[in-house]
Design an enzyme around this catalytic site. Structure first.
Site, PDB file in Angstrom:
ATOM      1  CG  HIS A  52     -90.342  56.548   7.857  1.00 49.83           C
ATOM      2  ND1 HIS A  52     -89.330  56.596   6.916  1.00 49.83           N
ATOM      3  CD2 HIS A  52     -91.058  55.425   7.550  1.00 49.83           C
ATOM      4  CE1 HIS A  52     -89.431  55.569   6.089  1.00 49.83           C
ATOM      5  NE2 HIS A  52     -90.470  54.842   6.465  1.00 49.83           N
ATOM      6  CG  HIS A  54     -92.565  52.235   8.279  1.00 49.43           C
ATOM      7  ND1 HIS A  54     -93.013  52.686   7.064  1.00 49.43           N
ATOM      8  CD2 HIS A  54     -93.625  52.314   9.125  1.00 49.43           C
ATOM      9  CE1 HIS A  54     -94.293  53.022   7.168  1.00 49.43           C
ATOM     10  NE2 HIS A  54     -94.686  52.805   8.399  1.00 49.43           N
ATOM     11  CG  ASP A  56     -88.343  49.148   5.666  1.00 50.79           C
ATOM     12  OD1 ASP A  56     -89.087  49.786   6.443  1.00 50.79           O
ATOM     13  OD2 ASP A  56     -88.382  49.308   4.436  1.00 50.79           O
ATOM     14  CG  HIS A  57     -86.892  53.239   6.686  1.00 51.79           C
ATOM     15  ND1 HIS A  57     -86.418  54.106   5.729  1.00 51.79           N
ATOM     16  CD2 HIS A  57     -87.825  52.478   6.066  1.00 51.79           C
ATOM     17  CE1 HIS A  57     -87.048  53.875   4.578  1.00 51.79           C
ATOM     18  NE2 HIS A  57     -87.903  52.890   4.769  1.00 51.79           N
ATOM     19  CG  HIS A 110     -94.440  56.408   3.970  1.00 52.48           C
ATOM     20  ND1 HIS A 110     -95.036  55.433   3.204  1.00 52.48           N
ATOM     21  CD2 HIS A 110     -93.484  55.773   4.710  1.00 52.48           C
ATOM     22  CE1 HIS A 110     -94.459  54.265   3.458  1.00 52.48           C
ATOM     23  NE2 HIS A 110     -93.527  54.455   4.370  1.00 52.48           N
ATOM     24  CG  ASP A 129     -90.050  54.445   2.595  1.00 50.94           C
ATOM     25  OD1 ASP A 129     -88.966  54.398   2.000  1.00 50.94           O
ATOM     26  OD2 ASP A 129     -90.469  53.513   3.300  1.00 50.94           O
ATOM     27  CG  HIS A 167     -87.805  51.086  -0.490  1.00 57.04           C
ATOM     28  ND1 HIS A 167     -87.670  49.833   0.058  1.00 57.04           N
ATOM     29  CD2 HIS A 167     -88.290  51.885   0.496  1.00 57.04           C
ATOM     30  CE1 HIS A 167     -88.053  49.873   1.328  1.00 57.04           C
ATOM     31  NE2 HIS A 167     -88.427  51.119   1.616  1.00 57.04           N
TER      32      HIS A 167
END
Length: 260
Positions: A52, A54, A56-57, A110, A129, A167
């Protein structure tokens, strides 16, 4: 073939799938630890897999592409400019350099276009996530109905499937799970086991589908004990005829959003 854990930021896990020669990285939010791991283990990057959008990905992708021009696979339903190979749910992906076959699973909730990757032969699930160890992702863009459907797809996988989420949220998630089901003996045992791992700075991930079904409240929202706890807390009506499973899940997710 094996999976290498690459910690990043405060609590992210980036995953390197490799055969000792070539590697594919899942959700590289930061390039530096990926490059370091590739060098340490003598691996050549062959592909990038995204779940996805975001940061941090996906944040490390541009830097990784400066080091290696490789295909970038990711959700067709999300605006990620670095994707070169857009994927939809039920697509079958073959990473030739690794002889790795992956099925793409559409798991919105998400985010609207979130996907997961399932390696049936190895029994590996890379779910970003969507499903966490002991929890699930917040509903930033999708709905409770979507997340319920997405989690149902994942729990239909074989029980021994390893769950590689993104995570290290496990102990926090399990504290909430114990709030919901204090009488769940499987959960009590799991908390002790996961606390022992973290006390030695060991990751609690991967989990398994079977363990999640037994201990994760977001997969157990239909259980009588979970419904009763939500009613006791005033988060659901007490009349059984008024209880809808999606509403139960939504109430559970809302409680977790504000749980300390």
């Amino acid at each position: 073939m094996s999976v290498l854990t690459v910690p990043a930021f405060d609590d992210n896990y980036l995953w390197l799938i490799h055969d000792g020669i070539n590697a594919a990285v899942v959700d590289p939010g930061d390039a530096a630890p990926v490059i370091a791991a590739l060098r340490t283990h003598g691996l050549t990057l062959a592909a990038i897999l995204l779940t996805h959008h975001h940061a941090d990905h996906v944040g490390g992708v541009p830097t990784l592409l400066q080091h290696a021009q490789v295909p970038v696979y990711g959700p067709a339903g999300e605006a990620i400019p670095t994707i070169t190979e857009p994927l939809w749910g039920d697509d079958l992906l073959h990473v030739a350099a690794l002889s790795l076959d992956l099925k793409v699973i559409d798991v919105p909730g998400h985010t609207k276009g979130h996907i997961a990757y399932y390696a049936a032969r190895q029994g590996w699930l890379f779910c970003g996530d969507t499903l966490f160890a002991g929890g699930c992702g917040r509903l930033f863009e999708g709905t409770a109905q979507q997340m319920v459907a997405s989690l149902a797809k994942l729990t239909a996988l074989p029980g021994d499937t390893k769950v590689y989420c993104a995570h290290e949220y496990t102990l926090s998630n399990l504290r909430f799970a114990h709030e919901i089901e204090p009488g769940n003996t499987a959960l009590t045992s799991r908390i002790a086991a996961e606390q022992a791992k973290r006390s030695h700075n060991e990751p609690t991930v991967p989990s398994t589908i079977a363990l999640e079904i037994a201990t994760n409240p977001f997969l157990r929202y239909k259980e009588k004990a979970v419904v009763a706890r939500l009613q006791e807390a005033g988060r659901l009506p007490t009349a059984p005829s008024q209880i809808d499973p999606v509403e139960t899940f939504a109430a559970l997710r809302e409680w977790k959003n504000n749980y300390k």
